[in-house]
Design an enzyme around this catalytic site. Structure first.
Site, PDB file in Angstrom:
ATOM      1  N   LEU A   1       0.832  -1.200   0.000  1.00 41.15           N
ATOM      2  CA  LEU A   1       0.000   0.000   0.000  1.00 41.15           C
ATOM      3  C   LEU A   1       0.869   1.254   0.000  1.00 41.15           C
ATOM      4  CD1 LEU A   1      -1.355  -2.028   2.569  1.00 41.15           C
ATOM      5  CD2 LEU A   1      -3.281  -0.695   1.723  1.00 41.15           C
ATOM      6  N   ASP A   2       0.447   2.229  -0.784  1.00 39.92           N
ATOM      7  CA  ASP A   2       1.045   3.555  -0.706  1.00 39.92           C
ATOM      8  C   ASP A   2       0.540   4.219   0.578  1.00 39.92           C
ATOM      9  OD1 ASP A   2       2.408   5.919  -1.598  1.00 39.92           O
ATOM     10  OD2 ASP A   2       0.467   6.716  -2.215  1.00 39.92           O
ATOM     11  N   LYS A   3       1.238   5.258   1.013  1.00 41.58           N
ATOM     12  CA  LYS A   3       0.805   5.939   2.238  1.00 41.58           C
ATOM     13  C   LYS A   3      -0.157   7.090   1.930  1.00 41.58           C
ATOM     14  CE  LYS A   3       3.306   9.027   4.438  1.00 41.58           C
ATOM     15  NZ  LYS A   3       2.338  10.170   4.652  1.00 41.58           N
TER      16      LYS A   3
END
Length: 357
Positions: free
Chosen positions: A49-51
């Site tokens: 996941l990207d932040k």
């Protein structure tokens, strides 16, 4: 024998099930681009996941800023606003909005250029100025021990720090906070319960990424990644753990979304068209709980598919044996064909009302 051998039930068992599952997902704000993506989701072992904009809301706000060294606050604010207001990155927008009341709306930036994964640069007052992350300023060799201590204090609170600098010195630092999505922790717990490992891959600095990931209950957090670094990290996860998904929302996430076995794009107001076009699944309501929901739906659809295939083949095998021994009749043959076709259709359509997603 000809009527019993008709493959209608076997042929129709799969498309009805898949379309019912896709419809159930779409009604809950999850757009799955075809049956192959639906079936691949059940095999995922890792979700990267990207932040910013994925784990967090994508609505960062400027919570603190200060001029550094000999720079005056008014001059630093004017320079930072001119660069930030011309960038579409969420952090830049937050800085521009936070400084709007302190900086005059001028238009003196020349040679404006985006620095992917780093920031933005332009010429103002006859000098080159940059507004970027820690990586960029470190590459310019402008960090001092005192400045690093200031940065560390903000990063430990989960803030993203952006720096304004000229070629020779840092002029100001800006701390931006982006709150975690409401159900992020719950979604990560559901993924772990399904046996799927969540991992954070972000271009933000490592300390901030670790703080946000810990708040969401994620142990593996990797920060300071450029788009190519994300690709490399995703490839390493695929080699180590097997099928790997990726969730993101920005242009920088598009290459990783394309490489992932299943790409999940946030489909809200802050998501980019490139991310949604590249991904296999689009979460229109930005609810991270839909990712484990999609995995559950995929597993349920797979189970129903095998039920239908076993039912179609099993019933025909029984009636075929009866026909060979002379015990079958025409009405039994019709039941083995049309009756089983109706059964597999009804069983597949159950997914249309399945609530597990």
């Amino acid at each position: 024998l000809l009527v019993i051998a008709c493959p209608c039930a076997l042929v129709i068992s799969t498309p009805v099930t898949v379309v019912s599952a896709l419809t159930a997902a779409a009604q809950r704000g999850v757009l799955i681009k075809g049956g192959s993506a639906l079936e691949a989701a059940r095999c995922l072992r890792v979700i990267a996941l990207d932040k910013t904009g994925t784990l967090t809301t994508g609505n960062p706000t400027l919570v603190a800023w200060e001029a550094v060294g000999s720079a005056t606050p008014a001059h630093a604010a004017a320079l930072a606003w001119q660069l930030a207001s011309r960038s579409d990155h969420p952090v830049s927008r937050a800085i521009a909005q936070g400084l709007a009341a302190e900086a005059p709306p001028t238009n003196t930036v020349q040679d404006l250029r985006a620095l992917p994964g780093r920031g933005v640069e332009g010429r103002m007052d006859g000098q080159r100025h940059v507004l970027g992350n820690l990586r960029l300023v470190r590459e310019m060799q402008l960090l001092t021990p005192a400045l690093e201590a200031q940065l560390r204090a903000h990063e430990q609170q989960g803030r993203s720090v952006t720096l304004l600098a000229s070629d020779s010195t840092v002029l100001a630092l800006f701390a931006v906070a982006d709150p975690l999505r409401t159900h992020a922790g719950e979604a990560m717990a559901q993924l772990q319960a399904l046996g799927v490992r969540p991992v954070v891959l972000s271009g933000d600095n490592a300390a901030t990424v670790a703080a946000v990931a810990a708040e969401a209950g994620i142990a593996d957090a990797r920060g300071g990644l450029l788009p190519q670094d994300k690709l490399d990290a995703l490839g390493a996860l695929q080699r180590e753990h097997g099928p790997t998904g990726m969730a993101g929302d920005g242009i920088n996430d598009a290459p990783a979304l394309a490489r992932a076995d299943v790409g999940f794009a946030m489909g809200g107001a802050h998501s980019t068209g490139m991310a949604m076009e590249t991904a296999d699944v689009v979460l229109m309501n930005d609810d991270l709980r839909r990712i484990p929901g999609t995995l559950r739906l995929s597993r349920q659809a797979h189970a129903v598919l095998w039920q239908n295939i076993a039912l179609a083949l099993g019933v025909k095998a029984v009636f075929f044996a009866l026909a060979l021994t002379g015990q079958a009749s025409m009405w039994m043959a019709v039941a083995a064909d049309m009756g089983v076709s109706l059964l597999v259709v009804a069983n597949g359509m159950r997914l249309r009302w399945w609530k597990g997603i």
